[in-house]
Design an enzyme around this catalytic site. Structure first.
Site, PDB file in Angstrom:
ATOM      1  N   GLY A  39     -38.719  12.795 -32.590  1.00  0.00           N
ATOM      2  CA  GLY A  39     -37.747  13.860 -32.424  1.00  0.00           C
ATOM      3  C   GLY A  39     -36.594  13.657 -33.383  1.00  0.00           C
ATOM      4  O   GLY A  39     -36.418  12.556 -33.919  1.00  0.00           O
ATOM      5  N   GLN A  91     -27.956  14.436 -36.297  1.00  0.00           N
ATOM      6  CA  GLN A  91     -28.451  13.262 -37.038  1.00  0.00           C
ATOM      7  C   GLN A  91     -28.584  13.560 -38.531  1.00  0.00           C
ATOM      8  O   GLN A  91     -28.717  12.644 -39.337  1.00  0.00           O
ATOM      9  CB  GLN A  91     -29.807  12.794 -36.495  1.00  0.00           C
ATOM     10  CG  GLN A  91     -29.724  12.198 -35.101  1.00  0.00           C
ATOM     11  CD  GLN A  91     -31.098  11.758 -34.627  1.00  0.00           C
ATOM     12  OE1 GLN A  91     -31.867  12.540 -34.099  1.00  0.00           O
ATOM     13  NE2 GLN A  91     -31.415  10.485 -34.840  1.00  0.00           N
ATOM     14  N   CYS A 121     -34.486   4.727 -32.268  1.00  0.00           N
ATOM     15  CA  CYS A 121     -33.809   5.924 -32.786  1.00  0.00           C
ATOM     16  C   CYS A 121     -33.678   5.818 -34.305  1.00  0.00           C
ATOM     17  O   CYS A 121     -33.323   4.767 -34.819  1.00  0.00           O
ATOM     18  CB  CYS A 121     -32.425   6.017 -32.140  1.00  0.00           C
ATOM     19  SG  CYS A 121     -31.461   7.425 -32.716  1.00  0.00           S
ATOM     20  N   LEU A 122     -33.954   6.921 -34.987  1.00  0.00           N
ATOM     21  CA  LEU A 122     -33.863   6.924 -36.456  1.00  0.00           C
ATOM     22  C   LEU A 122     -32.429   6.668 -36.928  1.00  0.00           C
ATOM     23  O   LEU A 122     -32.220   6.219 -38.048  1.00  0.00           O
ATOM     24  CB  LEU A 122     -34.359   8.265 -37.014  1.00  0.00           C
ATOM     25  CG  LEU A 122     -35.854   8.565 -36.795  1.00  0.00           C
ATOM     26  CD1 LEU A 122     -36.165   9.999 -37.203  1.00  0.00           C
ATOM     27  CD2 LEU A 122     -36.724   7.576 -37.559  1.00  0.00           C
ATOM     28  N   HIS A 166     -33.602  12.257 -24.914  1.00  0.00           N
ATOM     29  CA  HIS A 166     -32.982  11.424 -25.954  1.00  0.00           C
ATOM     30  C   HIS A 166     -32.281  12.311 -26.995  1.00  0.00           C
ATOM     31  O   HIS A 166     -31.144  12.030 -27.395  1.00  0.00           O
ATOM     32  CB  HIS A 166     -34.086  10.569 -26.602  1.00  0.00           C
ATOM     33  CG  HIS A 166     -33.639   9.732 -27.760  1.00  0.00           C
ATOM     34  ND1 HIS A 166     -33.696   8.351 -27.754  1.00  0.00           N
ATOM     35  CD2 HIS A 166     -33.158  10.083 -28.985  1.00  0.00           C
ATOM     36  CE1 HIS A 166     -33.239   7.900 -28.926  1.00  0.00           C
ATOM     37  NE2 HIS A 166     -32.918   8.929 -29.701  1.00  0.00           N
ATOM     38  N   GLU A 167     -32.963  13.389 -27.402  1.00  0.00           N
ATOM     39  CA  GLU A 167     -32.392  14.260 -28.446  1.00  0.00           C
ATOM     40  C   GLU A 167     -31.194  15.054 -27.924  1.00  0.00           C
ATOM     41  O   GLU A 167     -30.217  15.248 -28.648  1.00  0.00           O
ATOM     42  CB  GLU A 167     -33.458  15.215 -29.007  1.00  0.00           C
ATOM     43  CG  GLU A 167     -34.670  14.533 -29.646  1.00  0.00           C
ATOM     44  CD  GLU A 167     -34.332  13.438 -30.638  1.00  0.00           C
ATOM     45  OE1 GLU A 167     -33.288  13.528 -31.312  1.00  0.00           O
ATOM     46  OE2 GLU A 167     -35.101  12.472 -30.739  1.00  0.00           O
ATOM     47  N   HIS A 210     -28.071  13.192 -28.202  1.00  0.00           N
ATOM     48  CA  HIS A 210     -27.444  13.262 -29.533  1.00  0.00           C
ATOM     49  C   HIS A 210     -26.496  14.454 -29.634  1.00  0.00           C
ATOM     50  O   HIS A 210     -25.450  14.373 -30.283  1.00  0.00           O
ATOM     51  CB  HIS A 210     -28.510  13.394 -30.634  1.00  0.00           C
ATOM     52  CG  HIS A 210     -29.161  12.092 -31.017  1.00  0.00           C
ATOM     53  ND1 HIS A 210     -28.455  11.038 -31.567  1.00  0.00           N
ATOM     54  CD2 HIS A 210     -30.448  11.682 -30.951  1.00  0.00           C
ATOM     55  CE1 HIS A 210     -29.296  10.038 -31.808  1.00  0.00           C
ATOM     56  NE2 HIS A 210     -30.505  10.388 -31.444  1.00  0.00           N
TER      57      HIS A 210
HETATM   58 ZN   LIG Z   1     -32.140   9.215 -31.591  1.00  0.00          ZN
END
Ligand SMILES: [Zn+2]
Length: 152
Positions: A51, A56, A94-95, A136-137, A140
């Site tokens: 995701g 981000q 997480c990226l 999770h997204e 953000h």
């Molecule tokens: Zn993340």
């Protein structure tokens, strides 16, 4: 195929902690926004992510891309209206938080309202991996990172 730059901590922590704003519905159909949805999805796939949230890639709008069985789904202005009492503990990464992984407890099931990239409204239940990635997204979009929720 074009990839956007993914912001990471510690350098961009302040930016990643900002709360994102709802996307104005009139903007969904614009070529600029349709291009952004495509780029967000492509960036997610290029980074092998499950995701990716707009903040981000430095856009403070409430848009997330989620990899559902190899297909990118774009959820706009997502809003969780119901969470199950039962929770799961699963390891996340997480990226934007390179090299760190840890266990997070989240509801096993959610009901979410959102707009798709054609501007259509949906109310849908999610379970399993997709449910986790969505939660999770959405964090953000609220300036939260999974490392805030790690189980000690
Ligand atoms: Zn993340």
């Amino acid at each position: 195929m074009s990839s956007l730059n993914i912001l990471t901590i510690p350098k961009y922590e302040k930016k990643l902690r900002e709360k994102s704003n709802d996307l104005k519905i009139d903007l969904i159909a614009t070529p600029e926004m349709q291009k952004f949805f495509k780029e967000l999805a492509e960036t997610m796939f290029a980074a092998n992510g499950l995701g990716l949230a707009a903040p981000q890639v430095a856009r403070q709008i409430r848009v997330i891309a989620v990899n559902v069985a190899g297909l990118a789904h774009i959820f706009i202005n997502p809003h969780i209206t119901k969470k199950s009492l039962f929770k799961d503990i699963v390891e996340e990464g997480c990226l934007s938080v390179p090299g760190r992984y840890g266990k997070v407890k989240r509801p096993k099931k959610i009901t979410m309202e959102y707009l798709d990239k054609t501007g259509q409204w949906h109310k849908q239940k999610f379970t399993g991996l997709t449910n986790r990635v969505i939660q999770h997204e959405i964090d953000h979009l609220d300036g939260l990172l999974f490392i805030d929720k790690l189980i000690k």
